[in-house]
Design an enzyme around this catalytic site. Structure first.
Site, short mmCIF file in Angstrom:
data_model
loop_
_atom_site.label_atom_id
_atom_site.label_comp_id
_atom_site.label_asym_id
_atom_site.label_seq_id
_atom_site.Cartn_x
_atom_site.Cartn_y
_atom_site.Cartn_z
CB THR A 132 -0.93 -0.01 1.23
OG1 THR A 132 -1.62 -1.26 1.24
CG2 THR A 132 -1.94 1.12 1.19
CD GLU A 386 -2.73 -9.82 3.22
OE1 GLU A 386 -2.00 -8.82 3.36
OE2 GLU A 386 -2.47 -10.74 2.45
C1 LIG Z 1 -4.28 -1.70 10.28
C2 LIG Z 1 -3.90 -1.87 8.85
C3 LIG Z 1 -2.85 -2.71 8.51
C4 LIG Z 1 -2.46 -2.85 7.17
N1 LIG Z 1 -1.38 -3.64 6.87
C5 LIG Z 1 -0.89 -3.64 5.60
C6 LIG Z 1 0.32 -4.32 5.27
O1 LIG Z 1 0.94 -4.97 6.11
N2 LIG Z 1 0.80 -4.19 4.01
C7 LIG Z 1 0.14 -3.48 3.04
O2 LIG Z 1 0.63 -3.41 1.90
N3 LIG Z 1 -1.03 -2.86 3.31
C8 LIG Z 1 -1.55 -2.91 4.56
N4 LIG Z 1 -2.73 -2.25 4.85
C9 LIG Z 1 -3.41 -1.50 3.81
C10 LIG Z 1 -4.64 -2.19 3.30
O3 LIG Z 1 -4.31 -3.37 2.61
C11 LIG Z 1 -5.39 -1.18 2.42
O4 LIG Z 1 -5.93 -0.20 3.28
C12 LIG Z 1 -6.48 -1.81 1.60
O5 LIG Z 1 -5.93 -2.61 0.60
C13 LIG Z 1 -7.40 -0.76 0.92
O6 LIG Z 1 -6.65 0.15 0.24
P1 LIG Z 1 -6.90 1.72 0.43
O7 LIG Z 1 -6.78 1.98 1.89
O8 LIG Z 1 -6.01 2.48 -0.47
O9 LIG Z 1 -8.40 1.95 0.03
P2 LIG Z 1 -8.99 2.19 -1.42
O10 LIG Z 1 -8.41 1.23 -2.38
O11 LIG Z 1 -8.88 3.62 -1.74
O12 LIG Z 1 -10.49 1.80 -1.16
C14 LIG Z 1 -11.41 2.64 -0.44
C15 LIG Z 1 -12.75 1.96 -0.44
O13 LIG Z 1 -13.21 1.78 -1.80
C16 LIG Z 1 -13.47 0.41 -2.06
N5 LIG Z 1 -13.06 0.06 -3.42
C17 LIG Z 1 -11.86 0.30 -4.00
N6 LIG Z 1 -11.86 -0.16 -5.27
C18 LIG Z 1 -13.09 -0.71 -5.49
C19 LIG Z 1 -13.71 -1.37 -6.60
N7 LIG Z 1 -13.04 -1.56 -7.74
N8 LIG Z 1 -14.98 -1.81 -6.45
C20 LIG Z 1 -15.66 -1.62 -5.29
N9 LIG Z 1 -15.13 -1.01 -4.21
C21 LIG Z 1 -13.87 -0.56 -4.30
C22 LIG Z 1 -12.63 -0.35 -1.05
O14 LIG Z 1 -13.17 -1.64 -0.78
C23 LIG Z 1 -12.71 0.56 0.18
O15 LIG Z 1 -13.91 0.33 0.85
C24 LIG Z 1 -3.17 -2.15 6.17
C25 LIG Z 1 -4.26 -1.34 6.51
C26 LIG Z 1 -4.63 -1.19 7.82
C27 LIG Z 1 -5.79 -0.30 8.16
#
Ligand SMILES: Cc1cc2nc3c(=O)[nH]c(=O)nc-3n(C[C@H](O)[C@H](O)[C@H](O)COP(=O)(O)OP(=O)(O)OC[C@H]3O[C@@H](n4cnc5c(N)ncnc54)[C@H](O)[C@@H]3O)c2cc1C
Length: 409
Positions: A132, A386
């Protein structure tokens, strides 16, 4: 064939883990929730010794074949039980987490030996996986962290920022661990340019810059990492070096292979937490003289009885999906569909169960006197990392309907 009984080897381990959960996790659950960023070293040190004796708790189960392969099944049972103890403290377990899963899914045999051998030592060591970025989460093809090859020095130069890295502080500051950085070797190539790189703790140019304050799983550290002209050896690119010139989606497939292994384990974490909430709810109801009258026709049940029975059905069905996904992993069967399916279901179930448990217990559920309110907060992450619930639903839909990602997004 899937066995519905816990294999004997795993049952013994679960008994030990239950005792760890009862004695080393539950008593300090509230403390580490309220003292975010303190590290539960007693648990970590104990687990380092205990899991070595039990053959490891790593996300990269042993390659050895002794009878049927049980590595991922064993891991799922262990994670379920540890998360029943405390889902946040479980994330502090040493010995190989998401970074190891990436090495295991994408590395060569030599790289697996080189990077994973450290987890067999006596000193607790951690790893993490960094996908991320500030401008990219669900759409992994948008990563902007770059890896440029310096041919003269035979080194990669990494630049970029990674956010929300679970256990990043423990991997890079508190131990001699490593992180796996997903970067692009060709920013114009989208998914085709993605590659995983291992960055060792202490590498100049790689810095942990921020510790997050979170809603739940507060015993686990989540950090930001900045890479500034960070040089790593050429052979720290995971997989065969030939993939450097490969224009196919090798790198992206590696990311997906990693998720196939990790999603069921995240689902197991959710199930353990949900089971904890459901068991406590039933205990609290019993104390109030409310017992669940199983076996009655539905119309004769009270509303609370129906709720509890529905929760039990949800929990059991989600767990069976997890077992199917890890059994497929152990037996070398492609499991992308089952892996995402169990993650979706477990993420839903843990949120519904913890929410309902708080609701049924009312003020007692909301009060900090009990752990229900904490578990309600801890649950949400199961539906975020994930792959969010929405993204995993997309993966499931694409597989069932036979669409490519460009056709259903
Ligand atoms: C406590 C915590 C630990 C984490 N640990 C890790 C880690 O170890 N390594 C790592 O790489 N990441 C990690 N993450 C990040 C996590 O994997 C991401 O937050 C997640 O993948 C969502 O990405 P984003 O936050 O950019 O949200 P976005 O991708 O911007 O999504 C925002 C919202 O829109 C929805 N959305 C996005 N695209 C679509 C679509 N095409 N269709 C429908 N809905 C959609 C999503 O489901 C979400 O509800 C962690 C996050 C947290 C909060």
């Amino acid at each position: 064939m899937i066995e519905f009984e816990i294999p004997e080897k795993i049952a013994g381990i679960c008994t030990v883990i239950k005792s760890v959960a009862d004695n080393m996790m539950r008593p300090v659950s509230r403390y580490f929730d309220e003292h975010e960023h303190e590290i539960p070293w007693d648990y970590i040190t104990f687990m380092q010794t205990a899991t070595r004796a039990m053959g490891g708790s790593s996300m990269a189960p042993s390659e050895k074949r002794e009878g049927p392969r049980l590595g991922f099944q064993r891991l799922a049972f262990m994670v379920e039980m540890l998360s029943w103890g405390d889902a946040g403290i479980y994330l502090d377990t040493p010995g190989g987490m998401l970074g190891s899963a990436a090495v295991s899914a994408t590395g060569t045999p030599e790289q697996k030996e080189r990077f994973l051998a450290r987890f067999k030592n006596e000193t607790p060591t951690f790893d993490a996986m960094c996908m991320t970025e500030p401008q990219c989460g669900s759409d992994t093809s948008a990563i902007r962290t770059t890896a440029v090859l310096d041919k003269d020095e035979s080194q990669w130069i990494l630049n970029g920022e990674k956010i929300f890295v679970t256990a990043g502080h423990k991997a890079m500051v508190d131990s001699k661990g490593f992180i796996v950085i997903w970067a692009t070797i060709d920013p114009k190539a989208g998914r085709a340019g993605m590659r995983p790189f291992v960055v060792e703790a202490g590498t100049p140019g790689c810095q942990v810059t921020k510790l997050e304050h979170k809603l739940g799983i507060r015993a686990s550290d989540t950090v930001s990492i900045v890479l500034q002209d960070c040089r790593i050896p050429f052979d720290n690119i995971l997989g065969s070096p030939e993939v450097v010139t490969d224009k196919a989606t090798t790198g992206f497939k590696g990311a997906m292979a990693t998720f196939d292994a990790t999603r069921p384990i995240v689902a197991a974490q959710a199930i353990g937490l949900a089971r904890a909430a459901l068991e406590l709810l039933k205990e609290m109801l019993t104390e109030k003289g409310i017992t669940i009258r199983y076996g009655l026709p539905r119309q004769k049940l009270t509303s609370i009885e129906k709720d509890v029975i529905d929760m039990e059905v949800m929990l059991r069905s989600a767990w069976l999906l997890v077992i199917e996904a890890v059994w497929m992993m152990d037996n070398g069967k492609p499991n992308s569909l089952e892996s995402s399916m169990c993650k979706v279901r477990a993420g839903d179930v843990v949120n519904k169960i913890t929410q309902k448990a708080v609701e049924i217990m009312g003020p007692l559920g909301y009060s900090r006197e009990h752990l229900l309110e904490k578990w309600f907060r801890d649950a949400k992450i199961s539906d975020i990392y994930e792959g969010t619930g929405q993204i995993n639903r997309l993966v499931v839909a694409r597989q069932i309907l036979g669409y490519r990602s460009s056709e259903l997004r």
